[in-house]
Design a protein around this motif. Structure first.
Motif, PDB file in Angstrom:
ATOM      1  N   UNK A 234      26.292  53.515  40.429  1.00  0.00           N
ATOM      2  CA  UNK A 234      26.708  53.425  41.831  1.00  0.00           C
ATOM      3  C   UNK A 234      27.486  52.130  42.044  1.00  0.00           C
ATOM      4  N   UNK A 235      28.727  52.249  42.369  1.00  0.00           N
ATOM      5  CA  UNK A 235      29.560  51.073  42.604  1.00  0.00           C
ATOM      6  C   UNK A 235      30.086  50.491  41.308  1.00  0.00           C
ATOM      7  N   UNK A 236      30.927  49.484  41.425  1.00  0.00           N
ATOM      8  CA  UNK A 236      31.454  48.815  40.243  1.00  0.00           C
ATOM      9  C   UNK A 236      30.609  47.595  39.958  1.00  0.00           C
ATOM     10  N   UNK A 237      30.578  47.206  38.711  1.00  0.00           N
ATOM     11  CA  UNK A 237      29.748  46.049  38.385  1.00  0.00           C
ATOM     12  C   UNK A 237      30.282  45.333  37.155  1.00  0.00           C
ATOM     13  N   UNK A 238      30.049  44.030  37.110  1.00  0.00           N
ATOM     14  CA  UNK A 238      30.337  43.215  35.933  1.00  0.00           C
ATOM     15  C   UNK A 238      29.035  42.925  35.222  1.00  0.00           C
ATOM     16  N   UNK A 239      29.060  42.932  33.902  1.00  0.00           N
ATOM     17  CA  UNK A 239      27.829  42.710  33.131  1.00  0.00           C
ATOM     18  C   UNK A 239      27.977  41.561  32.154  1.00  0.00           C
ATOM     19  N   UNK A 240      26.968  40.703  32.165  1.00  0.00           N
ATOM     20  CA  UNK A 240      26.855  39.641  31.173  1.00  0.00           C
ATOM     21  C   UNK A 240      25.471  39.792  30.551  1.00  0.00           C
ATOM     22  N   UNK A 241      25.281  39.140  29.434  1.00  0.00           N
ATOM     23  CA  UNK A 241      24.011  39.272  28.729  1.00  0.00           C
ATOM     24  C   UNK A 241      23.507  37.876  28.408  1.00  0.00           C
ATOM     25  N   UNK A 242      22.210  37.628  28.627  1.00  0.00           N
ATOM     26  CA  UNK A 242      21.718  36.277  28.364  1.00  0.00           C
ATOM     27  C   UNK A 242      20.213  36.152  28.433  1.00  0.00           C
ATOM     28  N   UNK A 243      19.735  34.916  28.505  1.00  0.00           N
ATOM     29  CA  UNK A 243      18.296  34.653  28.557  1.00  0.00           C
ATOM     30  C   UNK A 243      18.002  33.556  29.574  1.00  0.00           C
ATOM     31  N   UNK A 244      16.739  33.528  30.023  1.00  0.00           N
ATOM     32  CA  UNK A 244      16.348  32.586  31.060  1.00  0.00           C
ATOM     33  C   UNK A 244      16.279  31.172  30.496  1.00  0.00           C
ATOM     34  N   UNK A 245      16.728  30.202  31.279  1.00  0.00           N
ATOM     35  CA  UNK A 245      16.643  28.816  30.851  1.00  0.00           C
ATOM     36  C   UNK A 245      15.592  28.051  31.646  1.00  0.00           C
ATOM     37  N   UNK A 246      15.529  28.307  32.929  1.00  0.00           N
ATOM     38  CA  UNK A 246      14.533  27.561  33.704  1.00  0.00           C
ATOM     39  C   UNK A 246      14.607  27.898  35.172  1.00  0.00           C
ATOM     40  N   UNK A 277      20.139  41.781  31.141  1.00  0.00           N
ATOM     41  CA  UNK A 277      21.473  42.149  31.600  1.00  0.00           C
ATOM     42  C   UNK A 277      21.682  41.547  32.985  1.00  0.00           C
ATOM     43  N   UNK A 278      22.812  40.898  33.129  1.00  0.00           N
ATOM     44  CA  UNK A 278      23.127  40.176  34.368  1.00  0.00           C
ATOM     45  C   UNK A 278      24.277  40.903  35.040  1.00  0.00           C
ATOM     46  N   UNK A 279      24.098  41.259  36.303  1.00  0.00           N
ATOM     47  CA  UNK A 279      25.078  42.091  37.015  1.00  0.00           C
ATOM     48  C   UNK A 279      25.612  41.381  38.257  1.00  0.00           C
ATOM     49  N   UNK A 280      26.935  41.411  38.414  1.00  0.00           N
ATOM     50  CA  UNK A 280      27.569  40.884  39.632  1.00  0.00           C
ATOM     51  C   UNK A 280      28.575  41.922  40.120  1.00  0.00           C
ATOM     52  N   UNK A 281      28.503  42.257  41.398  1.00  0.00           N
ATOM     53  CA  UNK A 281      29.469  43.196  41.974  1.00  0.00           C
ATOM     54  C   UNK A 281      30.820  42.503  42.151  1.00  0.00           C
ATOM     55  N   UNK A 282      31.922  43.206  41.834  1.00  0.00           N
ATOM     56  CA  UNK A 282      33.245  42.566  41.896  1.00  0.00           C
ATOM     57  C   UNK A 282      33.647  42.085  43.289  1.00  0.00           C
ATOM     58  N   UNK A 283      33.161  42.748  44.324  1.00  0.00           N
ATOM     59  CA  UNK A 283      33.576  42.321  45.666  1.00  0.00           C
ATOM     60  C   UNK A 283      32.837  41.058  46.118  1.00  0.00           C
ATOM     61  N   UNK A 284      31.837  40.640  45.365  1.00  0.00           N
ATOM     62  CA  UNK A 284      31.115  39.409  45.706  1.00  0.00           C
ATOM     63  C   UNK A 284      31.699  38.187  45.016  1.00  0.00           C
ATOM     64  N   UNK A 285      32.780  38.403  44.270  1.00  0.00           N
ATOM     65  CA  UNK A 285      33.375  37.291  43.532  1.00  0.00           C
ATOM     66  C   UNK A 285      34.603  36.768  44.264  1.00  0.00           C
ATOM     67  N   UNK A 286      34.561  35.481  44.567  1.00  0.00           N
ATOM     68  CA  UNK A 286      35.678  34.774  45.201  1.00  0.00           C
ATOM     69  C   UNK A 286      36.490  34.117  44.086  1.00  0.00           C
ATOM     70  N   UNK A 287      37.806  34.077  44.235  1.00  0.00           N
ATOM     71  CA  UNK A 287      38.610  33.378  43.223  1.00  0.00           C
ATOM     72  C   UNK A 287      39.322  32.204  43.867  1.00  0.00           C
ATOM     73  N   UNK A 288      39.240  31.038  43.233  1.00  0.00           N
ATOM     74  CA  UNK A 288      40.026  29.896  43.712  1.00  0.00           C
ATOM     75  C   UNK A 288      40.883  29.392  42.549  1.00  0.00           C
ATOM     76  N   UNK A 289      41.965  28.738  42.930  1.00  0.00           N
ATOM     77  CA  UNK A 289      42.896  28.185  41.941  1.00  0.00           C
ATOM     78  C   UNK A 289      42.179  27.168  41.063  1.00  0.00           C
ATOM     79  N   UNK A 290      42.301  27.321  39.747  1.00  0.00           N
ATOM     80  CA  UNK A 290      41.617  26.425  38.824  1.00  0.00           C
ATOM     81  C   UNK A 290      42.158  25.012  38.843  1.00  0.00           C
ATOM     82  N   UNK A 291      43.381  24.839  39.370  1.00  0.00           N
ATOM     83  CA  UNK A 291      44.001  23.517  39.410  1.00  0.00           C
ATOM     84  C   UNK A 291      43.419  22.625  40.499  1.00  0.00           C
TER      85      UNK A 291
END
Ligand SMILES: Nc1ncnc2c1ncn2[C@@H]1O[C@H](COP(=O)(O)OP(=O)(O)OP(=O)(O)O)[C@@H](O)[C@H]1O
Ligand SMILES: [Mg+2]
Length: 361
Positions: A234-246, A277-291
């Motif tokens: 349901x919906x679009x999603x971005x996936x990353x994979x990792x482990x808990x640090x703290x 598995x770590x999921x972030x919806x694409x519409x929740x991502x803001x983009x700013x200029x890296x400069x």
């Protein structure tokens, strides 16, 4: 009281459990969307409710009565089936009247009822036409009129809009929603189209491999998916994979992805430790200029640096693909607000998203 009650329904074809222990109830007047990928058991479930297939186990109650021993035509169920077109040799009026005749409605009442139903689906005046003289959308509306004509306790619609082109599908979707609400029909509508399911249903049941993956309101399904399958389906999603640090004292949990990126999420939600598995919806991502200078980063904020790989302006939205260190890709969907806000391929950007928008599975 619920109009329909399924208890532990199972149906096997050889080794394959097409429906695998489904329990479901629907209250009067509610519309339930049944959503899932092809082959997950949606049609089989509807056919069991309608009485065309006997389950291997479990019970079907309609209006509080076990209907297991009743034939399809003895069940007060209105049907619109996926592969069940109109009768080509019958007129529109005869098609709509078909179920009523079968169920022994008084012959004198039938013409009035047919007129009412055709008015409901806005086809008044087309009584004498045959299906081939109607557009696809009109045919589907006749099929809907036929399903509703018997004043059923429950209406089962299997992919009612799937035969239509995208534009007509959208129009008829809203019309269908209004008609179902207007007659207060208790309805299960099957679809593999997530937008359709979320628009039509008071509640959505997501199915996977014969089982219910989650039941909830459209908002719950989208914002709080119960598992990875629902989040992906349901919906679009971005996936990353990792482990808990703290975990910090302010209720933020940190994860590190396999590529060494830090991701923060809010504590208090179910979340694992290792290999998550770590999921972030694409519409929740803001983009700013890296400069630009690094934004002040609160404990709730995630910041990932990357490079824009692709920019696709799709009408109201712009789809931006950002490549992160380690070759992971992130899709960000931004509103298309004019030229000035558009990023270009090759540009360095920072992707910002809140810890509360990160889901862990
Ligand atoms: N009569 C049958 N004999 C053998 N297998 C069957 C039979 N009917 C259905 N199946 C299998 O049961 C599973 C569920 O089928 P079903 O038609 O319920 O899926 P569905 O969710 O409606 O899919 P779709 O979205 O493609 O319509 C599928 O794997 C299908 O191949
Ligand atoms: Mg089907």
């Amino acid at each position: 009281m619920s109009v329909l009650n399924l208890k532990d329904i199972t149906k096997k074809y050889g080794e394959l459990a097409a429906v695998d222990g489904i329990s479901l109830d629907i209250e009067r007047g509610k519309v339930l969307s049944l959503l899932g990928p092809s082959g997950c058991g949606k049609t089989t479930t509807l056919r069991i409710i309608a009485g065309f297939i006997s389950p291997d186990a479990g019970t079907v109650e309609i209006g509080g009565k076990n209907v297991g021993h009743l034939k399809p035509y003895e069940r007060n169920v209105g049907l619109l089936f996926q592969d069940y077109a109109l009768f080509p040799h019958m007129t529109v009026a005869e098609n709509v009247a078909y179920g009523m005749r079968y169920r022994g409605t008084q012959t004198s009442e039938i013409p009035t009822r047919v007129s009412q139903m055709l008015a409901l689906v806005q086809l008044t005046g087309m009584e004498a036409r045959r299906p081939h003289q109607l557009s696809g959308g009109q045919q589907q509306r006749v099929a809907l009129a036929r399903a509703l004509a018997i004043d059923p306790q429950i209406v089962l619609l299997d992919e009612p809009l799937s035969a239509l082109d995208a534009k007509l599908r959208l129009e008829l979707r809203l019309e269908l929603k209004e008609i179902l609400r207007a007659v207060g029909a208790t309805t299960i509508v099957v679809t593999h189209d997530q937008e359709e399911a979320l628009t039509l249903g008071d509640e959505v049941v997501v199915m996977n491999a014969g089982k219910i993956a989650q039941r909830g309101t459209p908002t719950e399904i989208y914002e709080a998916p119960a598992n990875k399958f629902v989040a992906e389906f349901v919906g679009r999603s971005n996936w990353l994979h990792g482990s808990k640090r703290g975990q910090s004292s302010d209720g933020v949990i940190s994860y590190v992805t396999d590529e060494g990126l830090e991701i923060r999420t809010r504590a208090g939600r179910p979340c694992g430790e290792q290999g998550v598995d770590i999921c972030v919806r694409p519409e929740n991502i803001e983009l700013v200029n890296g400069g630009e200078p690094e934004p002040a980063q609160g404990p709730e904020q995630n910041v990932l640096a990357g490079v824009v790989l692709d920019v696709a302006p799709l009408g109201a939205d712009v789809h931006v693909v950002v490549e992160l260190p380690g070759k992971n890709r992130l899709l960000a969907i931004r509103k298309n607000v004019g030229r000035s806000s558009v990023v270009v391929p090759g540009q360095s950007v920072r992707a910002l998203f809140s810890a509360s928008d990160v889901l862990i599975f």
